[in-house]
Scaffold this motif. Sequence first.
Motif, PDB file in Angstrom:
ATOM      1  N   ASN A 111       0.837  -1.212   0.000  1.00 30.87           N
ATOM      2  CA  ASN A 111       0.000   0.000   0.000  1.00 30.87           C
ATOM      3  C   ASN A 111       0.865   1.253   0.000  1.00 30.87           C
ATOM      4  O   ASN A 111       0.552   2.244  -0.672  1.00 30.87           O
ATOM      5  CB  ASN A 111      -0.946   0.020   1.203  1.00 30.87           C
ATOM      6  N   LYS A 112       1.940   1.223   0.760  1.00 27.98           N
ATOM      7  CA  LYS A 112       2.854   2.365   0.830  1.00 27.98           C
ATOM      8  C   LYS A 112       3.473   2.630  -0.550  1.00 27.98           C
ATOM      9  O   LYS A 112       3.528   3.784  -1.004  1.00 27.98           O
ATOM     10  CB  LYS A 112       3.949   2.079   1.862  1.00 27.98           C
ATOM     11  N   LYS A 113       3.913   1.569  -1.235  1.00 26.06           N
ATOM     12  CA  LYS A 113       4.493   1.713  -2.579  1.00 26.06           C
ATOM     13  C   LYS A 113       3.461   2.268  -3.557  1.00 26.06           C
ATOM     14  O   LYS A 113       3.777   3.144  -4.375  1.00 26.06           O
ATOM     15  CB  LYS A 113       5.016   0.371  -3.080  1.00 26.06           C
ATOM     16  N   LEU A 114       2.238   1.760  -3.488  1.00 26.79           N
ATOM     17  CA  LEU A 114       1.187   2.244  -4.385  1.00 26.79           C
ATOM     18  C   LEU A 114       0.888   3.717  -4.123  1.00 26.79           C
ATOM     19  O   LEU A 114       0.696   4.500  -5.064  1.00 26.79           O
ATOM     20  CB  LEU A 114      -0.089   1.405  -4.214  1.00 26.79           C
ATOM     21  N   TYR A 115       0.856   4.109  -2.863  1.00 29.41           N
ATOM     22  CA  TYR A 115       0.607   5.508  -2.512  1.00 29.41           C
ATOM     23  C   TYR A 115       1.733   6.400  -3.037  1.00 29.41           C
ATOM     24  O   TYR A 115       1.487   7.480  -3.575  1.00 29.41           O
ATOM     25  CB  TYR A 115       0.465   5.663  -0.999  1.00 29.41           C
ATOM     26  N   GLU A 116       2.980   5.940  -2.909  1.00 32.17           N
ATOM     27  CA  GLU A 116       4.118   6.714  -3.397  1.00 32.17           C
ATOM     28  C   GLU A 116       4.050   6.871  -4.908  1.00 32.17           C
ATOM     29  O   GLU A 116       4.347   7.951  -5.444  1.00 32.17           O
ATOM     30  CB  GLU A 116       5.428   6.059  -2.960  1.00 32.17           C
ATOM     31  N   ARG A 117       3.642   5.789  -5.621  1.00 36.97           N
ATOM     32  CA  ARG A 117       3.505   5.887  -7.080  1.00 36.97           C
ATOM     33  C   ARG A 117       2.396   6.859  -7.460  1.00 36.97           C
ATOM     34  O   ARG A 117       2.535   7.639  -8.414  1.00 36.97           O
ATOM     35  CB  ARG A 117       3.208   4.501  -7.678  1.00 36.97           C
ATOM     36  N   LEU A 118       1.300   6.830  -6.723  1.00 36.03           N
ATOM     37  CA  LEU A 118       0.199   7.748  -6.978  1.00 36.03           C
ATOM     38  C   LEU A 118       0.636   9.188  -6.734  1.00 36.03           C
ATOM     39  O   LEU A 118       0.328  10.094  -7.525  1.00 36.03           O
ATOM     40  CB  LEU A 118      -1.002   7.394  -6.090  1.00 36.03           C
ATOM     41  N   LEU A 119       1.358   9.418  -5.659  1.00 39.28           N
ATOM     42  CA  LEU A 119       1.853  10.746  -5.328  1.00 39.28           C
ATOM     43  C   LEU A 119       2.800  11.257  -6.419  1.00 39.28           C
ATOM     44  O   LEU A 119       2.707  12.412  -6.851  1.00 39.28           O
ATOM     45  CB  LEU A 119       2.562  10.713  -3.967  1.00 39.28           C
ATOM     46  N   GLU A 120       3.691  10.389  -6.882  1.00 45.21           N
ATOM     47  CA  GLU A 120       4.620  10.764  -7.957  1.00 45.21           C
ATOM     48  C   GLU A 120       3.857  11.098  -9.237  1.00 45.21           C
ATOM     49  O   GLU A 120       4.171  12.079  -9.926  1.00 45.21           O
ATOM     50  CB  GLU A 120       5.610   9.623  -8.203  1.00 45.21           C
ATOM     51  N   SER A 121       2.835  10.334  -9.548  1.00 46.30           N
ATOM     52  CA  SER A 121       2.016  10.581 -10.730  1.00 46.30           C
ATOM     53  C   SER A 121       1.312  11.927 -10.625  1.00 46.30           C
ATOM     54  O   SER A 121       1.244  12.686 -11.611  1.00 46.30           O
ATOM     55  CB  SER A 121       0.992   9.459 -10.888  1.00 46.30           C
ATOM     56  N   GLU A 122       0.800  12.242  -9.450  1.00 46.08           N
ATOM     57  CA  GLU A 122       0.132  13.537  -9.243  1.00 46.08           C
ATOM     58  C   GLU A 122       1.124  14.688  -9.387  1.00 46.08           C
ATOM     59  O   GLU A 122       0.799  15.745  -9.945  1.00 46.08           O
ATOM     60  CB  GLU A 122      -0.551  13.577  -7.883  1.00 46.08           C
ATOM     61  N   LYS A 123       2.354  14.510  -8.900  1.00 42.93           N
ATOM     62  CA  LYS A 123       3.376  15.538  -9.038  1.00 42.93           C
ATOM     63  C   LYS A 123       3.710  15.778 -10.509  1.00 42.93           C
ATOM     64  O   LYS A 123       3.869  16.918 -10.952  1.00 42.93           O
ATOM     65  CB  LYS A 123       4.646  15.156  -8.274  1.00 42.93           C
ATOM     66  N   GLU A 124       3.814  14.676 -11.276  1.00 45.32           N
ATOM     67  CA  GLU A 124       4.098  14.791 -12.707  1.00 45.32           C
ATOM     68  C   GLU A 124       2.958  15.512 -13.420  1.00 45.32           C
ATOM     69  O   GLU A 124       3.182  16.360 -14.293  1.00 45.32           O
ATOM     70  CB  GLU A 124       4.307  13.412 -13.321  1.00 45.32           C
ATOM     71  N   LYS A 125       1.734  15.178 -13.053  1.00 49.85           N
ATOM     72  CA  LYS A 125       0.578  15.820 -13.665  1.00 49.85           C
ATOM     73  C   LYS A 125       0.571  17.326 -13.346  1.00 49.85           C
ATOM     74  O   LYS A 125       0.304  18.151 -14.220  1.00 49.85           O
ATOM     75  CB  LYS A 125      -0.709  15.160 -13.154  1.00 49.85           C
ATOM     76  N   LYS A 126       0.888  17.663 -12.125  1.00 53.66           N
ATOM     77  CA  LYS A 126       0.917  19.069 -11.698  1.00 53.66           C
ATOM     78  C   LYS A 126       1.974  19.835 -12.481  1.00 53.66           C
ATOM     79  O   LYS A 126       1.718  20.930 -12.999  1.00 53.66           O
ATOM     80  CB  LYS A 126       1.197  19.158 -10.200  1.00 53.66           C
ATOM     81  N   SER A 127       3.172  19.245 -12.587  1.00 57.48           N
ATOM     82  CA  SER A 127       4.246  19.944 -13.315  1.00 57.48           C
ATOM     83  C   SER A 127       3.901  20.076 -14.795  1.00 57.48           C
ATOM     84  O   SER A 127       4.194  21.101 -15.422  1.00 57.48           O
ATOM     85  CB  SER A 127       5.582  19.231 -13.123  1.00 57.48           C
ATOM     86  N   TYR A 128       3.254  19.092 -15.375  1.00 58.07           N
ATOM     87  CA  TYR A 128       2.843  19.153 -16.781  1.00 58.07           C
ATOM     88  C   TYR A 128       1.819  20.257 -16.985  1.00 58.07           C
ATOM     89  O   TYR A 128       1.912  21.036 -17.938  1.00 58.07           O
ATOM     90  CB  TYR A 128       2.291  17.800 -17.225  1.00 58.07           C
ATOM     91  N   LEU A 129       0.844  20.348 -16.069  1.00 55.60           N
ATOM     92  CA  LEU A 129      -0.173  21.404 -16.174  1.00 55.60           C
ATOM     93  C   LEU A 129       0.445  22.786 -15.987  1.00 55.60           C
ATOM     94  O   LEU A 129       0.072  23.760 -16.679  1.00 55.60           O
ATOM     95  CB  LEU A 129      -1.282  21.174 -15.167  1.00 55.60           C
TER      96      LEU A 129
END
Length: 136
Positions: A111-129
């Motif tokens: 669960n911790k790994k999945l949360y970290e991947r989700l957080l990283e994905s959100e950061k990438e989306k934010k920087s792209y926007l």
Amino acid sequence: MSTLTKQNHIGRKISRIRELRDMKQEALAQALGTNQQAVSIIENSETIDEEKLVEVAKALGVTVEAIKNFSDEAAINYFNSFTDTKNSQVNFGNHCTFNPLDKLVEAFEENKKLYERLLESEKEKKSYLEKLLKDK
């Protein structure tokens, strides 16, 4: 009373099978189309005529031979065969082959790994926007 007579007491065998089937005398009586007192008389009888025995066997969901050959020892051995895991590969949940706490820790880490991947994905989306907004 001799041992032979005790073992061939058909009424007791019917009673034990009925009890093992978790059936009350009233239920057996209803299946036979009679009353509870008649079932009590049957269960106290050492012998029963073949015709009645066939009816009782059908109501209990067993064969006439099963009633005639019934013994408590055989029933116990039969049910014990399900819990004897020495020679069996089947595990009925009596013995854990793993540590439940280890499994809990594994699930937590996953669960911790999945949360970290989700957080990283959100950061990438934010920087792209943000990059898209700057380009406008």
